[in-house]
Design an enzyme around this catalytic site. Sequence first.
Site, PDB file in Angstrom:
ATOM      1  CE  LYS A  39      26.425   4.791 -16.833  1.00 54.93           C
ATOM      2  NZ  LYS A  39      26.999   3.681 -17.062  1.00 54.93           N
ATOM      3  CG  ASP A 305      20.658  -0.520  -5.463  1.00 56.30           C
ATOM      4  OD1 ASP A 305      20.351  -0.503  -4.558  1.00 56.30           O
ATOM      5  OD2 ASP A 305      20.036  -0.732  -6.720  1.00 56.30           O
ATOM      6  CG  HIS A 436     -13.595   3.002  12.912  1.00 57.96           C
ATOM      7  ND1 HIS A 436     -13.398   1.618  12.642  1.00 57.96           N
ATOM      8  CD2 HIS A 436     -14.892   3.144  12.900  1.00 57.96           C
ATOM      9  CE1 HIS A 436     -14.411   1.022  12.436  1.00 57.96           C
ATOM     10  NE2 HIS A 436     -15.454   1.909  12.504  1.00 57.96           N
TER      11      HIS A 436
END
Length: 459
Positions: A39, A305, A436
């Site tokens: 939408k 969700d 490192h």
Amino acid sequence: MSAESAPTYDIVILGGGSGGYACAFRAAELGMSVALVEKDKLGGTCLHRGCIPTKALLHAAEVADSAREGEKFGVKTSLESIDMAGVHSYKDGVVGRLYKGLQGLAKAHKIELVEGEGKLTSPTTVQVGDRTLTGKNVVLATGSYAKTLPGLEVGGRIVTSDQALTLDRVPERVVVLGGGVIGVEFASVYRSFGAQVTVVEALPRLVAAEDEAVSKQLERAFKKRKIDVRTGVRFAGATDDGDKVTVQLEGADPIEADLLLVAVGRGPVTEGLGYEEVGVSTDRGYVTADERCRTSVDGVYAVGDIVPGLQLAHRGFQQGIFVAEEIAGKQPAVLAESGIPRVTYCDPEIASVGLTEAQAKEQHGEVETYEYNLGGNGKSQILQTQGFVKLVRAKDGPVVGVHMVGARMGEQVGEAQLIVGWEALPDDVAPMIHAHPTQNESLGEAHLALAGKPLHAHS
């Protein structure tokens, strides 16, 4: 087009956010015909009102802090001001480029993009305006909205994250209601932009879903940044009189502010979309789906969700891909919810995957933990950041949780996910060489220490 001649799609997807478009693209790749109903704009909350714009704001906040604190590094810089129009122009540029790319992908995949609000009308049909889309399968991916509290009207000086993303000025005093992910991210932005910030959280600690050690470290860091953190304090009400907003708290003095940001979580967008009428079972607005994303109605799936669990774009995205493969008969492996990486992009950053110490004790009984302090990490010293990497393992067993806090720790969560996902023992990780000087080394050092081979760690 008459109903008789209307095509039947292999999949009709309701919602074009992370879950919906991922499902659409994967289904198209697998040779299925797809109709995708949206939408608003393709990309949904994540791209337009969530992850992407908020992280752009957080990056602008980091740049502001760098300018303000340059002297710490021997660089004489000062922060002149925050130009919100410029910040929005940068943010909208990022969103715009990604949106354009997404639209191009939809076209390339030959997805039928249907603009409008869709409604489920049967287990195989979705109504969009006067058009009925028929699918052999239907995927519900309608996402979430920014919640408020009962009796707390959003408007004027009372906003949710949606309105906060378009503010044209930096408020002097901000109260953030809610100390979860969204709350602490916005609190961090406003503080970096120069506002006085108060975070109000009813629960006993910030980011309550994280390991308790992470919450404590974040609260210490926020206090150092002069963010007023009030946990265990309940909100009683707020009044906006136009010039200011007054926030009432239970058992405490009211706070006056220029803005109240309501960040009390996100709720599922499921109301009025026909789900219950068609027989899709829900619980407090959420669609109940099994581990294969199947709803109570045959042929109807749900992702993202609206399904109970972590409300994260990458979870919805992965579920969307899963459902496309499931429908195609590929029998994909079930997603392990506990293996989903989580990042909170405040300063300092929080990144975690797997179980907290408390959850691990519940599931595994006896556990071992180790906290590697970033004070021993060269890159952390260069970046002037504080924090730690905390490992949680089942007694004499694999690492089941990794919890990290400090600058840029979100970038380390990929390796952390591999460690937890492959149920690695500390001894499996210890021989791996970490470059490192990097923040990444801290993950290696933590595993060395937990494997009983501490080099830079204090036991």
